[in-house]
Write a protein that holds these residues in place. Structure first.
Motif, PDB file in Angstrom:
ATOM      1  N   UNK A  84      45.745  26.286  25.891  1.00 54.54           N
ATOM      2  CA  UNK A  84      45.753  27.635  25.137  1.00 54.54           C
ATOM      3  C   UNK A  84      44.390  27.860  24.269  1.00 54.54           C
ATOM      4  N   UNK A 120      36.345  47.830  38.320  1.00 51.93           N
ATOM      5  CA  UNK A 120      35.433  46.920  37.905  1.00 51.93           C
ATOM      6  C   UNK A 120      34.559  46.346  39.106  1.00 51.93           C
ATOM      7  N   UNK A 139      56.090  40.815  38.664  1.00 50.44           N
ATOM      8  CA  UNK A 139      55.296  41.763  38.188  1.00 50.44           C
ATOM      9  C   UNK A 139      54.124  41.945  39.027  1.00 50.44           C
ATOM     10  N   UNK A 191      40.043  41.412  43.835  1.00 57.83           N
ATOM     11  CA  UNK A 191      41.624  41.737  43.493  1.00 57.83           C
ATOM     12  C   UNK A 191      41.623  43.130  43.984  1.00 57.83           C
ATOM     13  N   UNK A 221      44.711  45.633  43.088  1.00 58.39           N
ATOM     14  CA  UNK A 221      46.276  45.731  42.349  1.00 58.39           C
ATOM     15  C   UNK A 221      47.108  46.587  43.453  1.00 58.39           C
ATOM     16  N   UNK A 230      30.134  35.048  33.048  1.00 55.66           N
ATOM     17  CA  UNK A 230      30.522  34.584  34.236  1.00 55.66           C
ATOM     18  C   UNK A 230      30.212  32.935  34.120  1.00 55.66           C
ATOM     19  N   UNK A 244      37.421  43.667  30.944  1.00 58.18           N
ATOM     20  CA  UNK A 244      38.709  43.677  31.638  1.00 58.18           C
ATOM     21  C   UNK A 244      39.085  42.460  32.343  1.00 58.18           C
ATOM     22  N   UNK A 245      40.453  42.282  32.156  1.00 54.21           N
ATOM     23  CA  UNK A 245      40.947  40.837  32.307  1.00 54.21           C
ATOM     24  C   UNK A 245      41.195  40.600  33.938  1.00 54.21           C
ATOM     25  N   UNK A 246      40.583  39.325  34.312  1.00 61.80           N
ATOM     26  CA  UNK A 246      40.923  38.945  35.745  1.00 61.80           C
ATOM     27  C   UNK A 246      42.332  38.434  35.637  1.00 61.80           C
ATOM     28  N   UNK A 247      42.902  38.413  36.904  1.00 55.52           N
ATOM     29  CA  UNK A 247      44.326  37.992  36.948  1.00 55.52           C
ATOM     30  C   UNK A 247      44.211  36.333  36.738  1.00 55.52           C
ATOM     31  N   UNK A 248      43.330  35.728  37.078  1.00 54.97           N
ATOM     32  CA  UNK A 248      43.190  34.425  36.866  1.00 54.97           C
ATOM     33  C   UNK A 248      42.517  33.809  35.856  1.00 54.97           C
ATOM     34  N   UNK A 258      44.416  31.888  29.614  1.00 56.64           N
ATOM     35  CA  UNK A 258      44.911  32.954  28.532  1.00 56.64           C
ATOM     36  C   UNK A 258      44.333  32.952  27.526  1.00 56.64           C
ATOM     37  N   UNK A 259      43.310  31.934  26.987  1.00 59.09           N
ATOM     38  CA  UNK A 259      42.623  32.160  25.845  1.00 59.09           C
ATOM     39  C   UNK A 259      41.361  33.180  26.034  1.00 59.09           C
ATOM     40  N   UNK A 263      44.577  50.051  31.426  1.00 61.29           N
ATOM     41  CA  UNK A 263      44.329  48.711  31.632  1.00 61.29           C
ATOM     42  C   UNK A 263      45.370  47.886  31.087  1.00 61.29           C
ATOM     43  N   UNK A 270      48.634  48.080  32.567  1.00 63.74           N
ATOM     44  CA  UNK A 270      48.530  47.123  33.452  1.00 63.74           C
ATOM     45  C   UNK A 270      49.080  45.721  32.812  1.00 63.74           C
ATOM     46  N   UNK A 271      48.268  45.232  31.658  1.00 66.58           N
ATOM     47  CA  UNK A 271      48.382  43.889  31.179  1.00 66.58           C
ATOM     48  C   UNK A 271      49.954  43.714  30.631  1.00 66.58           C
ATOM     49  N   UNK A 314      52.275  41.969  32.687  1.00 71.33           N
ATOM     50  CA  UNK A 314      52.119  40.722  33.371  1.00 71.33           C
ATOM     51  C   UNK A 314      53.076  39.710  33.070  1.00 71.33           C
TER      52      UNK A 314
END
Lengths: 438, 934
Positions: free
Chosen positions: A47, A200, A388, A435, A437, B305, B337-341, B344-345, B393, B396-397, B400
């Motif tokens: 985490x 993006x 989801x 990716x 969506x 990156x 913007x978050x990438x799906x993978x 979590x932190x 955005x 969208x999150x 998840x």
């Protein structure tokens, strides 16, 4: 304080210490127990990579089946610590011949102890360049794979090279044939909305180099980037040649590149390390040529059926082709049966990752194969709202194509002996996190 | 190529240690042939490897100490290293035997092979046994002057090791001077290690040991170009403590450091950023600052990156950087913007930064005008405007998988609604869409944030209450329940079946958590006060009974008793207390306190910057002598105020009665704790004697009321400056007080003002005589306006630089108290007022509530306003409210028309203003509020 570590531990997934080294006295030897009980055996694992337990801070990273844990009790430099771990792992890999895992550590523990002693002193990272370290930390015939000469012979001036201004290349290299290989590798990162709008998009590229050059050569690299070209035409008071120029958002360089010179003259000049290394990285966000467009339509027909249609369009030149194209289309967990028709390649349902996996080995440019699938779901009591809709992900490689349009204009090599060099340049574009969506 | 050392781990037979002992000793003392010697050495090496293997897995092999040390005298470097490793681990447990190794160490430190010399010094430093330390001194002295740079760089670090064991010894033997000499070494790596060692020693000492002079600075900046990546980190970190003498020097330093931003090593980049940010504080030229911000953005983005762990460190730091320099990444929101993978932190931190960067410009399509869209699509050719839709955005999150992340995304929408007034409506509609998905935790989280939105925009979005009530049954988390109950109570008069809704909760009252019970109690009282009918009356009986007799929670019982007494003695007073207007909340977006932020920015890239805590909060260290005083600058426990929850929970909904009690205190802008008694602005302005208001314990000043401190003595190396803008006889003055707490007299004071919105500048030179130590001097500096105007959005910040002949230039920020601009000719005749009011378009009229202000005496207030050049024109009555019309004027003849509406004697003043320069209205409001408050 630029201290990076008080102690470093390598643990396996069960939490057994594979190897450890205490650099400073301010953390106890049993600190790793705290890590085990407060992080590894709890839900906290994963985490947050920086954690405080008692008076100590723990930074950890997982690489294959090994946890690397750094413990400090002072206000240490975390960025430095993590970068040290990353560099140390790549150093170990270069010594072990590729793999870094639990077995590799057990099989090389004496060597690792020796390296740990050399690359960090009292918590301060020292020289981590494999090329130089291999000059004097040579365990049972570990030799530089690139040099034409065996290196068992102890090198008298090793220490001068460790600390030298060119701390990444040793002197006196001789090659019969002087060659340089340049690989421009680009990863395209894309996030597209279901409506086909680019949310993006960027390209992270790197230039990998393999040098087999004698002596101490000076190299200069020219790209078709806007700033470099402008500066050049300024210096030569000649107008820029027409043609596509690229705007680089950011560039970072291997430590061999003279940054001050880059800043003032915008030229990439350097004395390269021997063998393989990453010369530079860059990022581009403007004017990216996306190699593929994906047009998905996923319809949920009632509670137990879904219709999936995906069209993938290749938008690069018709003479080129992509390799190893994989499209992963997510489906709900309760998928029972699937049936497909594809116009190219093969598709199957992979229950382990809850995806339809569509593979196309060779994908020519300017084509648009489609997949249509029918998915039957087990009707369950729990509502299917919990699905989801993760994004569609794509993998591919397109040789001789750069999404950014970057090209190498020249690579000049100077050495006082004045030999001729052969230069080889390759381009390849891969999918980063691609990716869409749905 | 991989070897197989694992065989050394395999011996697990009984009697392992005796066996090893035998192997280590077997051939000692035998006369052997040279040929056999190598075989023997290999065998011994194997034995030591087995010992080390046993040590690695945690077995105690300390009993083999003598035997292992006997193997130390060998020509074989590998064997020697293994023995040294063993020594480092066990010398402490066998201090008497460790002395056996000393001879070899001393001998090795004179070996012709530099690798062995360095190895000996490096290892000796790691053996923390006093007896060995004594023997270390001579070899160390030699090695610091060694011909070989590799030995010198090792010796440099060794000095730091020795200092850690025995600081006195290091000072007595003059190692510090040798170390300082190494700064001028011709080898960059030696320089870097010497800098690292000196910086560390400085940190654990209270005496100035390593002071960076301009000479050292020049040397280190040169070494920066040549040393290894790590060496660059050491040097940059050490230099970030350097305070440039003036803006010119700062610019020069920055110019030398900026190339480092292109380094592939993230630690170099972050340390360079740290250093640049420090120097930027001194740079006055806005162009240079803007340029630097532009240069720093791409490298910061590139850090994203890197490996996820490094990304995390970078994100925590970016969080700090954007708080200080919001413009740096203002246009880069999409890279977060978050990438799906993403782990979590990383996602959580990205989300936090997205909230910080969210603005009217990027939050949502609806806030764009047609022309803006056209302009944007021109500027960003390959993709249209949807780039900017942060709100979509977030939405969208919110769909998840990870529950924590989803909750945070929902919270993010709420926080944006609170932060961006124009986006609030769209945010609410997105929240309602999310509620319709009916995922339990999404609904609950949404209700919690909607409660905050209601607090922020009272009486605006109540139409959605019906939708919220539909999800009433699904609520099972205390916070969500409490929020819903608060909403029902607060808007009881608009919800037809409010009593039924509350009643459904009452059945389970005794089982509810305290948070919900408190809220139920307050909500029921509100309901009763708003609808004093039979149903609520019965309910209140039940609740009060439950909350007094049946509970053992003191908070609940006390609150219930207070309500009970209020209701039974004076229901009207109860109304005033319970239904009082609550102060409007703001979005703190987890903003840090400025002084803490300063401290954290100095610590970029370190643990402190990741925890967002000052180093002292988690590092316990003892200084070799007296405590450093500079460390005490921030108040103790300053991190307490930075809880993760949005919207100011301290005066949030959980205790509405206490909120209204404390309303006045909580609306006032929080002043940083260490400032002196709050100055009486108005008194100063009028130049009247107001000794009665000034606290008794005010610091002794020569004359006049106390001024706010703008430069603390601890920052100004003993010079403390207090200052404030005042207006006297139609002229603006900068009233200043210099206190000299240094040991030397200070003279030659000069002052300079940076460009500011109002173009304030000094009209004359600063007249300050020599200030003797321990005394203070007060002065009035006449000011002019419209001299050096800054471009950009209006701001009340006044940046000031003060210099004297003895010290470097000091920079500080002062806040412009706007009412000093009100000119004496601001009085208007009634017809003129009406005409001006009519001539201005309605869009120029803005209003604001000051809920905490009470106008007790009309005459006193009007006199006070008149003294501040705000003139009374007319008054009228509207129901039980009084409406006052006032006028004022600021230079260049810009009029300001004011309408104040209030009930005399009770809290809450509504202020409406109309002026041609409506962009200045926030400042007008601030000024009026200050004047009314005093």
């Amino acid at each position: 304080m630029p201290v990076a570590a008080s102690a470093i531990y390598f643990l396996n997934l069960r939490g057994d210490v594979l190897i450890n080294r205490l650099y400073r006295d301010d953390v106890g030897g049993n600190m790793v127990d705290a890590f085990r009980t407060h992080i590894m055996q709890t839900k906290e694992l994963g985490t947050c990579p920086v954690r405080q337990i008692g008076g100590c801070s723990f930074f950890y990273m997982r690489i294959n089946n090994v946890y690397i844990v750094i413990v400090v009790s002072s206000n240490a430099n975390v960025a430095c610590a993590f970068k040290f771990v990353v560099e140390a792992v790549s150093l170990f890999k270069s010594y072990f011949g590729g793999a870094f895992d639990e077995d590799a550590i057990r099989n090389n523990f004496v060597l690792i102890y020796e390296l740990l002693d050399e690359i960090m002193d009292f918590g301060y990272p020292q020289n981590l360049s494999p090329e130089i370290l291999k000059l004097y930390i040579t365990q049972e015939g570990v030799r530089s794979p690139f040099s034409s000469k065996p290196s068992e012979r102890p090198v008298p001036n090793a220490t001068l090279q460790v600390t030298g201004a060119v701390g990444w290349r040793r002197e006196g290299l001789v090659y019969k044939k002087n060659e340089v290989f340049l690989d421009i590798v680009e990863s395209v990162n894309l996030l597209m909305s279901s409506k086909g709008v680019v949310l993006r998009c960027d390209v992270t590229g790197k230039i990998l180099m393999k040098c087999f050059l004698s002596g101490m050569p000076d190299l200069k690299l020219g790209l078709n980037d806007k700033i470099g070209l402008e500066k050049e035409s300024q210096l030569k008071s000649r107008p820029t040649k027409s043609g596509k120029t690229i705007e680089l958002d950011d560039v970072t360089f291997h430590q061999c590149v003279n940054l001050t010179r880059f800043n003032s003259e915008k030229t990439v000049s350097f004395v390269p390390p021997d063998g393989e290394f990453e010369l530079m990285k860059y990022r581009i966000t403007e004017g990216v040529n996306l190699p593929f467009k994906v047009l998905p339509t996923i319809k949920e027909l009632g509670r137990t059926r879904m219709e999936v249609n995906v069209k993938v369009k290749s938008v690069f030149g018709a003479k080129m082709f992509a390799l190893g194209v994989v499209v992963k289309i997510p489906v709900p967990k309760q998928t029972a049966k699937t049936s497909f028709t594809v116009t190219s390649g093969r598709a199957k349902y992979n229950a382990a990752i809850d995806c339809l996996v569509w593979k196309i080995r060779k994908f020519p440019g300017q084509t648009e194969p489609t997949l249509s699938a029918e998915v039957e779901l087990i009707s369950t009591m729990t509502d299917k709202k919990s699905w989801t809709r993760p994004p569609i992900q794509m993998e591919f490689q397109v040789p001789m194509f750069t999404a950014s349009g970057l090209r190498v204009r020249f690579l000049k090599v100077w050495e006082k002996s004045g030999y001729n060099t052969v230069e080889w340049v390759r381009y390849i574009t891969k999918a980063g996190s691609y990716e869409i969506r749905c | 190529m991989s070897r197989n050392d694992s065989k050394y781990f395999s011996t697990t037979k009984k009697g392992e240690i005796p066996e090893l002992k035998e192997e280590l000793n077997s051939q000692h003392g035998m006369r052997i042939s040279l040929l056999y010697f190598h075989v023997l050495q290999d065998k011994r090496k194997d034995a030591v490897k087995k010992v080390i293997a046993a040590m690695t897995v945690g077995k105690d092999v300390s009993s083999l100490f003598t035997d292992v040390v006997n193997c130390m005298q060998t020509e074989n470097l590998e064997l020697k290293k293994l023995v040294y490793l063993y020594l480092i681990n066990y010398a402490k447990s066998q201090p008497d035997l460790a002395i056996l190794a000393v001879n070899t160490f001393v001998k090795d430190s004179q070996d012709p092979n530099p690798l062995i010399r360095a190895l000996a010094v490096r290892t000796m430093g790691c053996i923390r046994v006093d007896k060995i330390t004594e023997y270390l001194c001579d070899p160390l002295q030699r090695c610091l002057k060694d011909d070989d740079p590799y030995v010198r760089k090792t010796a440099a670090i060794c000095v730091a090791k020795l200092y850690d064991i025995n600081a006195e010894l290091v000072e007595d033997r003059g190692f510090l001077d040798s170390l300082k000499d190494l700064i001028s070494d011709n080898n960059p790596m030696v320089v870097a290690n010497a800098v690292a060692a000196l910086a560390e020693i400085q940190e654990s000492s209270s005496r100035p040991i390593f002071e960076i002079t301009s000479n050292i600075l020049a040397k280190l900046l040169t070494a920066l170009n040549e040393c290894t990546e790590w060496g660059q980190v050491f040097i940059l970190d050490a230099l970030s403590r350097y305070k440039a003498a003036d803006a010119r020097e700062a610019e020069n330093i920055v110019e030398r450091v900026t190339p480092r931003l292109q380094h592939a090593n993230c630690a170099v980049v972050l340390s360079a950023v740290k250093m640049i940010l420090q120097q930027m504080e001194l740079i006055i030229s806005t162009d240079v600052v803007r340029n630097l911000c532009k240069k720093m953005a791409p490298p910061l983005v590139t850090l994203l990156s890197a490996e996820p762990e490094i990304q995390y460190v970078a994100l925590r730091n970016i969080n700090l950087i954007v708080q200080r320099r919001p413009t740096i990444l203002a246009h880069e929101i999409k890279v977060f913007f978050c990438k799906y993978n993403d782990p979590i932190y990383v996602k959580m931190e990205k989300l936090e930064i997205m909230i910080k960067l969210a603005s009217d410009r990027n939050i949502d399509q609806a806030s764009f005008t047609f022309f803006q869209i056209a302009a944007l699509s021109f500027a960003y050719p390959f993709n249209i405007v949807e780039h900017f839709f942060v709100l979509l955005e977030f939405k969208e999150y919110a769909t998840e998988v990870d529950v924590e992340f989803v909750r945070k995304a929902v919270r993010a929408i709420g926080r944006c609604a609170i932060k961006l007034e124009r986006a609030a409506e769209r945010c609410i509609s997105v929240l309602l869409e999310l509620i319709k998905i009916k995922v339990n935790y999404v609904v609950q989280e949404a209700i919690i944030v909607i409660k905050d939105i209601f607090r922020r925009y009272p009486n605006t979005y109540e139409s959605i209450i019906a939708t919220l009530c539909e999800s009433l049954d699904t609520l099972d988390e205390p916070e969500a329940k409490a929020s819903m109950i608060w909403i029902i109570g607060e808007y009881a008069e608009r919800i037809d079946n409010a009593d039924e809704l509350l009643e459904s909760f009452l059945e389970s009252f005794p089982e509810e958590p305290a948070q919900v019970q408190l809220q139920l109690l307050t909500a029921t009282v509100k309901l009763f006060l708003k609808k004093p009918t039979e149903g609520p009356q019965q309910m209140i009986q039940v609740v009060l009974n439950n909350a007094t007799v049946e509970t053992d929670n003191p908070d609940l019982r006390d609150r219930a008793y207070i309500y009970w007494r209020l209701l039974s003695t004076d229901p009207e007073a109860a109304k005033d207390v319970v239904l009082a207007e609550k102060p409007v909340i703001t979005d703190d977006s987890n903003q840090l306190d400025p002084s803490l932020l300063d401290e954290l920015l100095v610590n970029i890239a370190t643990v402190s910057s990741v925890y967002h805590k000052p180093p002292d909060a988690f590092v316990t260290r003892t200084l070799s002598s007296a405590q450093k005083t500079e460390d005490d600058d921030y108040p103790e426990g300053s991190e307490i105020g930075y809880s993760e929850s949005p919207a100011n929970p301290a005066n949030g909904f959980t205790s509405p009665p206490s909120a209204s009690f404390t309303a006045r205190a909580s609306v006032a802008p929080a002043s940083p704790p260490p400032t002196p008694p709050v100055p009486d602005l108005l008194g100063d302005l009028m130049g009247t004697d107001n000794g009665s208001i000034v606290p008794v314990d005010q610091p002794a000043t020569p004359t006049g009321p106390p001024l706010p401190i703008v430069l603390l003595a601890s920052t100004g190396q003993g010079l403390q400056i207090s200052a404030q803008l005042t207006r006297q006889d139609g002229q603006i003055f900068y009233s200043m007080l210099f206190e000299n707490n240094t040991q030397v007299p200070l003279d030659g004071f000069m002052i300079q003002f940076n460009k500011n919105t109002f173009g304030l500048a000094a009209a004359g030179t600063l007249q300050v005589p020599q200030v003797q130590p321990g005394t203070s001097v007060r002065t009035l500096l006449p000011m002019v306006m419209f001299q050096n105007m800054s471009q950009g959005p209006p701001s009340s910040v006044l940046q000031v630089a003060v210099k004297n002949s003895q010290q470097p230039v000091w920079y500080f920020n002062d806040k412009i108290s706007f009412h000093v601009f009100f000119t004496e000719d601001g009085r208007m005749e009634r017809p003129t007022f009406l005409e001006t009011w009519r001539s201005l378009p309605d869009s120029n009229e803005v209003s604001r509530d000051f809920p905490g202000i009470v106008i007790g005496s009309v005459d006193a207030t009007l006199d006070r306003l008149a003294a501040a050049n705000v003139f009374f024109i007319a008054k009228r009555k509207n129901a039980n409210q009084d409406v006052f019309y006032l006028s004022a004027k600021i230079p260049r003849g810009i009029p300001l028309l004011i309408e104040l509406t209030t009930v005399v004697g009770s809290p809450g003043v509504k202020c409406a203003i109309k002026t041609p320069s409506s962009e200045l209205s926030p400042f007008f409001f601030e000024a009026i509020e200050t004047l009314l408050r005093s």
